[in-house]
Design a protein around this motif. Structure first.
Motif, PDB file in Angstrom:
ATOM      1  N   LEU A 225     -10.946  -2.171   0.754  1.00  0.00           N
ATOM      2  CA  LEU A 225     -11.488  -0.814   0.614  1.00  0.00           C
ATOM      3  C   LEU A 225     -13.009  -0.826   0.638  1.00  0.00           C
ATOM      4  O   LEU A 225     -13.632   0.009   1.303  1.00  0.00           O
ATOM      5  CB  LEU A 225     -10.986  -0.137  -0.657  1.00  0.00           C
ATOM      6  CG  LEU A 225     -11.507   1.287  -0.891  1.00  0.00           C
ATOM      7  CD1 LEU A 225     -11.197   2.205   0.289  1.00  0.00           C
ATOM      8  CD2 LEU A 225     -10.933   1.854  -2.183  1.00  0.00           C
TER       9      LEU A 225
ATOM     10  N   TYR B 262      -8.741   7.505  -2.148  1.00  0.00           N
ATOM     11  CA  TYR B 262      -8.264   6.791  -0.976  1.00  0.00           C
ATOM     12  C   TYR B 262      -6.843   6.298  -1.222  1.00  0.00           C
ATOM     13  O   TYR B 262      -6.489   5.966  -2.344  1.00  0.00           O
ATOM     14  CB  TYR B 262      -9.155   5.574  -0.676  1.00  0.00           C
ATOM     15  CG  TYR B 262     -10.548   5.967  -0.254  1.00  0.00           C
ATOM     16  CD1 TYR B 262     -10.807   6.327   1.054  1.00  0.00           C
ATOM     17  CD2 TYR B 262     -11.596   6.000  -1.166  1.00  0.00           C
ATOM     18  CE1 TYR B 262     -12.074   6.707   1.448  1.00  0.00           C
ATOM     19  CE2 TYR B 262     -12.867   6.374  -0.784  1.00  0.00           C
ATOM     20  CZ  TYR B 262     -13.105   6.722   0.530  1.00  0.00           C
ATOM     21  OH  TYR B 262     -14.354   7.103   0.922  1.00  0.00           O
TER      22      TYR B 262
ATOM     23  N   GLU C 147      -4.021   3.531   0.656  1.00  0.00           N
ATOM     24  CA  GLU C 147      -3.846   2.512   1.692  1.00  0.00           C
ATOM     25  C   GLU C 147      -2.630   2.882   2.540  1.00  0.00           C
ATOM     26  O   GLU C 147      -1.530   3.046   2.019  1.00  0.00           O
ATOM     27  CB  GLU C 147      -3.659   1.133   1.066  1.00  0.00           C
ATOM     28  CG  GLU C 147      -3.589   0.033   2.095  1.00  0.00           C
ATOM     29  CD  GLU C 147      -3.552  -1.354   1.485  1.00  0.00           C
ATOM     30  OE1 GLU C 147      -2.979  -2.250   2.138  1.00  0.00           O
ATOM     31  OE2 GLU C 147      -4.088  -1.549   0.371  1.00  0.00           O
TER      32      GLU C 147
ATOM     33  N   PHE D 155      -7.209   2.694   5.369  1.00  0.00           N
ATOM     34  CA  PHE D 155      -7.188   3.594   4.219  1.00  0.00           C
ATOM     35  C   PHE D 155      -7.377   5.013   4.727  1.00  0.00           C
ATOM     36  O   PHE D 155      -8.018   5.238   5.750  1.00  0.00           O
ATOM     37  CB  PHE D 155      -8.314   3.243   3.236  1.00  0.00           C
ATOM     38  CG  PHE D 155      -8.146   1.889   2.626  1.00  0.00           C
ATOM     39  CD1 PHE D 155      -7.444   1.728   1.440  1.00  0.00           C
ATOM     40  CD2 PHE D 155      -8.671   0.767   3.255  1.00  0.00           C
ATOM     41  CE1 PHE D 155      -7.271   0.473   0.886  1.00  0.00           C
ATOM     42  CE2 PHE D 155      -8.505  -0.498   2.707  1.00  0.00           C
ATOM     43  CZ  PHE D 155      -7.805  -0.641   1.517  1.00  0.00           C
TER      44      PHE D 155
END
Length: 163
Positions: A53, A73, A75, A90
């Motif tokens: 990230l 965010y 994934e 992401f």
């Protein structure tokens, strides 16, 4: 050892339909090409030194010259390329922070390569030469093959979120 890459796929809802922000790859090889010549803003990283990230956010900033949205965010997954490279993608809602690609002053990162080939001369080119918000079907046509599965993962993610 596989090469690791990470990227951010921003989405927004336009008239109830999802759109994603994708970038046309810069440099002479991609000039004049559309199909398979676009990418999620992404780049390589060392998983022993940086999280996926953090790398995705750094690469977004480096390639587009703007800060990524605050998040949150999620994934979407890690997708293997035929070359062996693995890309972790992401997703974040980009609608609130990046209403339109034309509203944002992008400053694209650059790379250097020998050009013309075998000339011994080097030239600098933008990593990305333009960005656009596009619907999922157009994005599927434009994105490089290895990133297309992230679009289906995004559609599943949005269905799960009730969007």
């Amino acid at each position: 050892m596989p090469v690791h890459s990470a990227g951010l796929l921003l989405y927004r809802l336009a008239d109830g339909e999802p759109e994603v922000l994708i970038a046309h790859m810069g440099g002479p090889y991609w000039a004049g090409k559309e199909a398979g010549a676009w990418s999620i803003p992404k780049g390589e990283y060392d998983p022993d030194a940086e999280s996926a990230l953090d790398a995705a956010q750094r690469e977004f900033r480096e390639e587009l010259g703007v800060d990524p949205p605050e998040g949150p965010y999620a994934e979407l997954g890690t997708y293997p390329y035929s070359s062996g490279k693995r890309v972790t993608v992401f997703v974040a809602d980009g609608g609130a922070s990046a209403a339109s690609a034309s509203d944002v002053a992008f400053t694209f990162g650059e790379f250097e390569m020998q050009w013309p080939p075998r000339s011994g001369a080097t030239a600098r080119f933008p990593e990305v030469d333009r960005v656009e918000w596009v619907g999922l079907s157009l994005a599927a046509d434009r994105l490089v093959k290895g990133q297309r599965p992230a679009l289906e993962a995004l559609a599943t993610h949005l269905r799960g979120a009730g969007a």
